[in-house]
Design a protein around this motif. Structure first.
Motif, PDB file in Angstrom:
ATOM      1  N   UNK A  33       0.822  -1.207   0.000  1.00  0.00           N
ATOM      2  CA  UNK A  33       0.000   0.000   0.000  1.00  0.00           C
ATOM      3  C   UNK A  33       0.856   1.258   0.000  1.00  0.00           C
ATOM      4  N   UNK A  34       2.114   1.126   0.295  1.00  0.00           N
ATOM      5  CA  UNK A  34       2.998   2.286   0.296  1.00  0.00           C
ATOM      6  C   UNK A  34       3.619   2.514   1.649  1.00  0.00           C
ATOM      7  N   UNK A  35       4.609   3.368   1.629  1.00  0.00           N
ATOM      8  CA  UNK A  35       5.351   3.681   2.839  1.00  0.00           C
ATOM      9  C   UNK A  35       4.436   4.260   3.919  1.00  0.00           C
ATOM     10  N   UNK A  36       4.579   3.757   5.118  1.00  0.00           N
ATOM     11  CA  UNK A  36       3.793   4.266   6.242  1.00  0.00           C
ATOM     12  C   UNK A  36       2.436   3.596   6.405  1.00  0.00           C
ATOM     13  N   UNK A  37       2.012   2.783   5.442  1.00  0.00           N
ATOM     14  CA  UNK A  37       0.708   2.126   5.572  1.00  0.00           C
ATOM     15  C   UNK A  37       0.823   0.615   5.634  1.00  0.00           C
ATOM     16  N   UNK A  56     -11.102  -1.056 -13.627  1.00  0.00           N
ATOM     17  CA  UNK A  56     -10.129  -0.069 -13.207  1.00  0.00           C
ATOM     18  C   UNK A  56      -9.216  -0.726 -12.188  1.00  0.00           C
ATOM     19  N   UNK A  57      -8.003  -0.252 -12.132  1.00  0.00           N
ATOM     20  CA  UNK A  57      -7.006  -0.844 -11.248  1.00  0.00           C
ATOM     21  C   UNK A  57      -6.643   0.169 -10.187  1.00  0.00           C
ATOM     22  N   UNK A  58      -6.792  -0.219  -8.930  1.00  0.00           N
ATOM     23  CA  UNK A  58      -6.521   0.682  -7.823  1.00  0.00           C
ATOM     24  C   UNK A  58      -5.153   0.507  -7.202  1.00  0.00           C
ATOM     25  N   UNK A  59      -4.292  -0.279  -7.831  1.00  0.00           N
ATOM     26  CA  UNK A  59      -2.946  -0.471  -7.309  1.00  0.00           C
ATOM     27  C   UNK A  59      -2.755  -1.849  -6.724  1.00  0.00           C
ATOM     28  N   UNK A  60      -1.516  -2.155  -6.317  1.00  0.00           N
ATOM     29  CA  UNK A  60      -1.170  -3.506  -5.860  1.00  0.00           C
ATOM     30  C   UNK A  60      -1.493  -3.788  -4.395  1.00  0.00           C
ATOM     31  N   UNK A  61      -2.075  -2.854  -3.686  1.00  0.00           N
ATOM     32  CA  UNK A  61      -2.314  -3.025  -2.245  1.00  0.00           C
ATOM     33  C   UNK A  61      -3.223  -4.217  -1.972  1.00  0.00           C
ATOM     34  N   UNK A  62      -2.897  -4.948  -0.907  1.00  0.00           N
ATOM     35  CA  UNK A  62      -3.741  -6.040  -0.422  1.00  0.00           C
ATOM     36  C   UNK A  62      -3.870  -5.909   1.088  1.00  0.00           C
ATOM     37  N   UNK A  63      -4.921  -6.499   1.611  1.00  0.00           N
ATOM     38  CA  UNK A  63      -5.126  -6.517   3.061  1.00  0.00           C
ATOM     39  C   UNK A  63      -5.761  -7.844   3.437  1.00  0.00           C
ATOM     40  N   UNK A  64      -5.431  -8.301   4.632  1.00  0.00           N
ATOM     41  CA  UNK A  64      -6.027  -9.511   5.182  1.00  0.00           C
ATOM     42  C   UNK A  64      -6.523  -9.156   6.582  1.00  0.00           C
ATOM     43  N   UNK A  65      -7.815  -9.367   6.827  1.00  0.00           N
ATOM     44  CA  UNK A  65      -8.433  -9.038   8.107  1.00  0.00           C
ATOM     45  C   UNK A  65      -8.914 -10.340   8.741  1.00  0.00           C
ATOM     46  N   UNK A  66      -8.466 -10.599   9.973  1.00  0.00           N
ATOM     47  CA  UNK A  66      -8.905 -11.780  10.713  1.00  0.00           C
ATOM     48  C   UNK A  66      -9.320 -11.362  12.118  1.00  0.00           C
TER      49      UNK A  66
END
Length: 192
Positions: free
Chosen positions: A87-91, A139-149
Motif C-alpha cells: 500500500x505504500x510507505x507508512x501504511x 479499473x485498477x486501484x494499485x497492488x495493495x492487499x489486506x487480510x483481516x482476521x
C-alpha cells in the motif's frame, strides 16, 4: 387483505382471546444451570399455570471484567488483526484493533471502530466478498492487499481485500480507516 396485515390481525385476535402467550421455546433452553433466576424487587418471573410468558433470553455484558485487557484470548470484545501489504510507505504492516473498548496498535482505532459500526448491519456479513456475479468497472486501484482476521459482532472474520477492480476498490474504501485511505494517498501523489 395483504398477508402481512392478515398475520397482524390474526396475532392480535389470538392475543386478545387468550390470557397468556406462551413461548414455543422451552424455558430450559434459556436456563443457566448454575445461576439463580433474576427477580425484580423480590417478585418471581411472570408465569401462569406453569407457562412462561414470551420473552427473549437474557443478555449479559461479558465485557465488564476485562476492560483494558487486550490479549487476543482474554479480550471478549470485537478484535481484528489487519495486515496491509504493497500500500505504500507508512501504511504497510500488521495492526491489532480492539473495539468496545477501542484500542490496539491500529493507528486510528477510534475512527476504525466507528467506521465498522457504521457499515455493520444485523444479519449481514460486514466483511463479505464481492458476489461472483457482480459487474465491476475495469479499473485498477494499485497492488495493495489486506487480510483481516479476528472476531467482529461475535462472528469470526477471515477476509481478503485488494484493489483489482471497481467493486474491490469500493469494498476497500467502505472500510477506511480500518484499511488505509489509498484514494487520498493517490490524489496526493498526483499533485506532487
Amino acid at each position: 387483505m395483504s398477508l402481512a396485515r392478515f398475520l397482524v390481525v390474526a396475532a392480535t385476535a389470538a392475543t386478545a382471546t387468550t390470557a397468556t402467550v406462551t413461548s414455543i421455546v422451552p424455558t430450559a433452553a434459556h436456563a443457566d444451570p448454575g445461576r439463580t433466576p433474576i427477580t425484580d424487587a423480590g417478585r418471581t418471573p411472570h408465569t401462569n399455570a406453569g407457562r412462561t410468558t414470551l420473552a427473549p433470553p437474557p443478555v449479559e455484558d461479558d465485557r465488564n471484567d476485562h476492560r483494558g485487557d487486550h490479549g487476543n484470548d482474554a479480550h471478549p470484545g470485537d478484535r481484528l488483526t489487519v495486515t496491509v501489504r504493497h500500500a505504500g510507505e507508512g501504511t504497510d504492516g500488521t495492526y491489532q484493533l480492539f473495539c468496545h473498548p477501542d484500542g490496539g496498535t491500529h493507528p486510528d482505532a477510534d475512527r476504525a471502530c466507528a467506521a465498522l459500526e457504521r457499515v455493520t448491519t444485523w444479519g449481514k456479513d460486514t466483511f463479505a466478498p464481492v458476489p461472483g456475479d457482480s459487474i465491476c468497472t475495469m479499473q485498477y486501484g494499485g497492488p495493495a492487499t489486506a487480510h483481516v482476521t479476528g472476531v467482529w459482532a461475535g462472528r469470526p472474520v477471515d477476509a481478503e481485500y485488494d484493489r483489482s477492480n471497481g467493486c474491490e476498490i469500493g469494498r476497500w474504501d467502505r472500510l477506511v480507516p480500518l484499511l488505509p485511505d489509498l484514494g487520498e494517498q493517490r490524489a496526493a501523489q498526483g499533485r506532487s
